[in-house]
Motif scaffolding. Structure first.
Motif, short mmCIF file in Angstrom:
data_model
loop_
_atom_site.label_atom_id
_atom_site.label_comp_id
_atom_site.label_asym_id
_atom_site.label_seq_id
_atom_site.Cartn_x
_atom_site.Cartn_y
_atom_site.Cartn_z
N ASP A 21 4.82 21.12 -7.34
CA ASP A 21 3.58 20.77 -7.05
C ASP A 21 3.27 20.24 -5.67
OD1 ASP A 21 2.80 21.63 -9.58
OD2 ASP A 21 3.15 19.71 -10.42
N GLY A 22 4.22 20.82 -4.77
CA GLY A 22 3.93 20.42 -3.32
C GLY A 22 4.86 19.38 -2.94
N ILE A 23 5.62 18.75 -3.66
CA ILE A 23 6.39 17.47 -3.26
C ILE A 23 7.75 17.74 -3.87
CG2 ILE A 23 4.63 15.75 -3.43
CD1 ILE A 23 6.08 14.67 -6.26
N ASP A 24 8.80 17.07 -3.19
CA ASP A 24 10.05 17.39 -3.29
C ASP A 24 10.51 16.33 -4.64
OD1 ASP A 24 9.66 15.38 -0.88
OD2 ASP A 24 11.38 14.59 -1.37
N VAL A 25 11.10 16.92 -5.59
CA VAL A 25 11.41 16.16 -6.59
C VAL A 25 13.00 15.87 -6.95
CG1 VAL A 25 9.30 16.64 -7.89
CG2 VAL A 25 11.42 18.17 -8.30
N ARG A 26 13.57 16.76 -6.32
CA ARG A 26 15.15 16.65 -6.09
C ARG A 26 15.74 16.87 -4.70
NH1 ARG A 26 17.87 20.29 -9.56
NH2 ARG A 26 15.97 19.72 -10.87
N LEU B 264 0.73 -1.15 0.05
CA LEU B 264 0.14 -0.15 -0.03
C LEU B 264 0.88 1.13 0.11
CD1 LEU B 264 -2.51 -0.97 2.71
CD2 LEU B 264 -2.93 -1.40 0.38
N PRO B 265 0.29 2.48 -0.20
CA PRO B 265 1.07 3.72 -0.11
C PRO B 265 1.62 3.82 1.30
CG PRO B 265 -1.11 4.25 -1.46
CD PRO B 265 -0.94 2.71 -0.81
N PRO B 266 2.87 4.67 1.45
CA PRO B 266 3.63 4.48 2.70
C PRO B 266 2.55 5.00 3.91
CG PRO B 266 4.89 5.27 0.70
CD PRO B 266 3.53 5.02 0.16
N SER B 267 1.89 5.94 3.55
CA SER B 267 1.09 6.54 4.63
C SER B 267 0.14 5.46 5.36
CB SER B 267 0.07 7.55 4.23
OG SER B 267 -0.74 7.08 3.15
N LEU B 268 0.14 4.18 4.75
CA LEU B 268 -0.81 3.27 5.17
C LEU B 268 0.00 2.13 5.87
CD1 LEU B 268 -3.46 3.16 2.41
CD2 LEU B 268 -3.79 4.07 4.62
N ARG C 3 3.41 8.67 -5.19
CA ARG C 3 4.34 9.29 -5.17
C ARG C 3 4.40 10.73 -5.64
NH1 ARG C 3 8.14 4.76 -8.13
NH2 ARG C 3 6.31 5.05 -9.24
N LEU C 4 3.37 11.20 -6.00
CA LEU C 4 3.08 12.52 -6.41
C LEU C 4 2.01 13.16 -5.30
CD1 LEU C 4 2.26 12.14 -10.05
CD2 LEU C 4 4.58 12.92 -9.06
N ALA C 5 1.80 12.46 -4.36
CA ALA C 5 0.88 13.10 -3.35
C ALA C 5 1.54 12.92 -1.87
CB ALA C 5 -0.51 12.22 -3.01
N ALA C 6 1.89 14.34 -1.32
CA ALA C 6 2.46 14.31 -0.19
C ALA C 6 1.87 13.60 0.83
CB ALA C 6 2.78 15.80 0.19
N ASP C 7 0.56 13.93 1.00
CA ASP C 7 -0.16 13.18 2.12
C ASP C 7 -0.20 11.62 2.08
OD1 ASP C 7 -1.70 13.14 -0.06
OD2 ASP C 7 -3.71 13.16 1.09
N LEU C 8 0.31 10.99 1.11
CA LEU C 8 0.26 9.54 1.13
C LEU C 8 1.72 8.92 1.26
CD1 LEU C 8 -2.05 8.58 -2.05
CD2 LEU C 8 -2.65 8.85 0.55
N GLY C 9 2.69 9.95 1.53
CA GLY C 9 3.90 9.63 1.60
C GLY C 9 4.72 9.82 0.32
N LEU D 132 6.37 6.57 7.44
CA LEU D 132 6.48 8.27 7.14
C LEU D 132 7.36 8.75 8.28
CD1 LEU D 132 2.81 9.55 6.56
CD2 LEU D 132 4.55 8.47 5.07
N THR D 133 7.54 8.09 9.46
CA THR D 133 8.41 8.60 10.52
C THR D 133 9.09 7.48 11.24
OG1 THR D 133 6.92 8.76 12.34
CG2 THR D 133 7.07 10.54 10.93
N ALA D 134 10.34 7.83 11.92
CA ALA D 134 10.99 6.84 12.66
C ALA D 134 10.00 6.36 13.89
CB ALA D 134 12.32 7.22 13.10
N ALA D 135 9.41 7.12 14.39
CA ALA D 135 8.65 6.91 15.44
C ALA D 135 7.49 5.84 15.27
CB ALA D 135 7.88 8.08 16.13
N GLU D 136 7.09 5.92 13.89
CA GLU D 136 6.12 4.75 13.27
C GLU D 136 6.67 3.42 13.17
OE1 GLU D 136 2.79 7.25 11.23
OE2 GLU D 136 4.21 6.22 9.95
N VAL D 137 7.82 3.73 12.54
CA VAL D 137 8.90 2.48 12.30
C VAL D 137 8.85 1.61 13.72
CG1 VAL D 137 10.92 1.32 11.24
CG2 VAL D 137 9.76 3.29 10.14
N VAL D 138 9.58 2.33 14.77
CA VAL D 138 9.69 1.71 16.04
C VAL D 138 8.57 0.88 16.73
CG1 VAL D 138 10.42 2.22 18.30
CG2 VAL D 138 11.82 3.36 16.52
N GLU D 139 7.36 1.73 16.37
CA GLU D 139 6.18 1.15 16.87
C GLU D 139 5.81 -0.18 16.02
OE1 GLU D 139 1.56 2.30 18.02
OE2 GLU D 139 3.01 4.03 17.12
#
Length: 387
Positions: A237-242, A75-79, A197-203, A102-109
């Motif tokens: 468009d709201g995301i980092d591309v480089r 699934l997308p990273p946000s899920l 990958r084009l949507a910031a809210d999905l990671g 999305l964050t290291a805290a989530e990975v630890v959990e």
């Protein structure tokens, strides 16, 4: 007596699912019993496309099935965080796409949830499981690699064909104290409309996507985190591309990272020591039409070319020759490793073999968190203050 196959269920039917489902199905001791999507129609289409017995509507329904031992979360990273926790509660082992969360805290959990449930967790960073990467580990951990590791497939470099090959096929070299690591991962292909990958809210964004590989290589080579990072990004468009970044480590070693969605295809790294450099131009995935090669450049200018043992055979003259059809399949190696872990009796193990992979995942995400913070603040970030 042969053990029962590990039965995987797949959460998600997106583009990334296609390749790994085939690898799951072709790994000995593993089978895919079900695939789930948010809609019954999409699930049935995916099941029919991949020859999977059960099409399931809804991810919770798949986790409730008795014919699923483990899940592949595509699934997308946000899920990832949400559904890893749900899988652990259901007693299912987890293979999770990268970036892990999305964050290291989530990975630890996520890892803690797997430990509590006594299930196995592995992120799907396949290059870590390639035998070439095992060579890198050996070269970084010893002053002079053992001959069977260092030169099972070493070749005389073309630049030195006038030199007499040594009687001993072993090539003694020393990387020496680590000084600098460079990692660059990019590709210029546009995405289809709706790609996460084009949507910031999905990671989305290049840092979480391709940066996972580059940051992972830097952490792998150094074996830990830098003291300080500084990163900049080109936004669109709201995301980092480089993204470009520099890092400083406690022992005065350094690193540079580059990743991009708008830059020519790169997947290379250099691990530079005081005495030699390890160079690889396809560390994330070997080029399809080339062996999984790498090079060692000594300070003297001598260059050694290496190919992993599985991709070579020794002919009557003793020269390493490429043998088609024997190359290492890193995704299958990764899946087989997780399947082996699932069969381990943890009560009989003093050291869990998955710990090094968990540490790699957590610290890679910690590094990405720090790089993102540096981009947002437009200033260097000290990791010591974040740990």
């Amino acid at each position: 007596m042969a053990s029962s196959p590990v039965r995987f269920g797949v959460l998600g039917t997106g583009r990334i699912t296609r390749r790994l489902v085939a690898d799951l199905q072709s790994t000995p001791g593993v089978e895919v019993s079900a695939i789930a999507s948010r809609t019954a129609e999409r699930a049935r289409w995916a099941a029919d496309s991949h020859g999977i017995p059960a099409a399931v509507s809804g991810y919770d329904a798949l986790l409730a099935r008795d014919d699923v031992d483990a899940v592949y979360i595509a699934l997308p990273p946000s899920l990832h965080h949400q559904w890893t926790l749900a899988a652990c509660r259901a007693g299912k082992h987890v293979l999770c796409e990268k970036p892990v969360a999305l964050t290291a805290a989530e990975v630890v959990e996520m890892i803690a949830a797997a430990d509590r449930a006594n299930v196995r967790f592995l992120d799907a960073t396949a290059w870590l499981h390639h035998e070439r990467t095992a060579q890198f580990r050996q070269w970084l951990s010893t002053a002079t690699p053992p001959p069977d590791v260092a030169t099972a497939a070493a070749k005389q470099d073309e630049l030195f064909l006038d030199e007499q090959p040594p009687a001993d096929p072993a090539i003694p070299f020393r990387v020496g104290p680590l000084r600098h690591v460079s990692a660059a991962v990019s590709f210029p292909n546009p995405f289809q409309s709706g790609d996460h990958r084009l949507a910031a809210d999905l990671g989305g964004g290049v840092l979480l996507d391709l940066g996972w590989y580059a940051a992972g290589m830097i952490r792998f080579a150094h074996g830990g985190l830098p003291e300080q990072v500084y990163a900049t990004a080109v936004m669109r468009d709201g995301i980092d591309v480089r993204v470009s970044a520099t890092m400083r480590f406690p022992d005065a070693a350094t690193a540079t990272l580059s990743c991009g969605f708008d830059t020519t295809t790169r997947k290379w790294c250099e691990i530079a020591g005081q005495d030699a450099s390890i160079v690889c131009d396809d560390f994330t995935r070997p080029w399809a039409d080339k062996p999984a090669r790498s090079w060692v450049h000594e300070a003297s200018g001598k260059v050694h070319t290496f190919v992993p043992p599985s991709e070579t055979q020794t002919d009557s003259t003793g020269a390493g020759q490429s043998q088609p059809g024997t190359r290492c399949h890193q995704e299958r190696e990764m899946i087989a490793r997780l399947a082996d872990w699932i069969r381990i009796d943890t009560a009989a193990e003093s050291v869990t073999p998955w710990q090094e992979f968990h540490d790699q995942a957590v610290q890679t995400q910690m590094l990405l968190d720090a790089l993102a913070a540096s981009i947002d603040a437009a200033t260097p970030i000290d990791l010591a203050e974040r740990v």
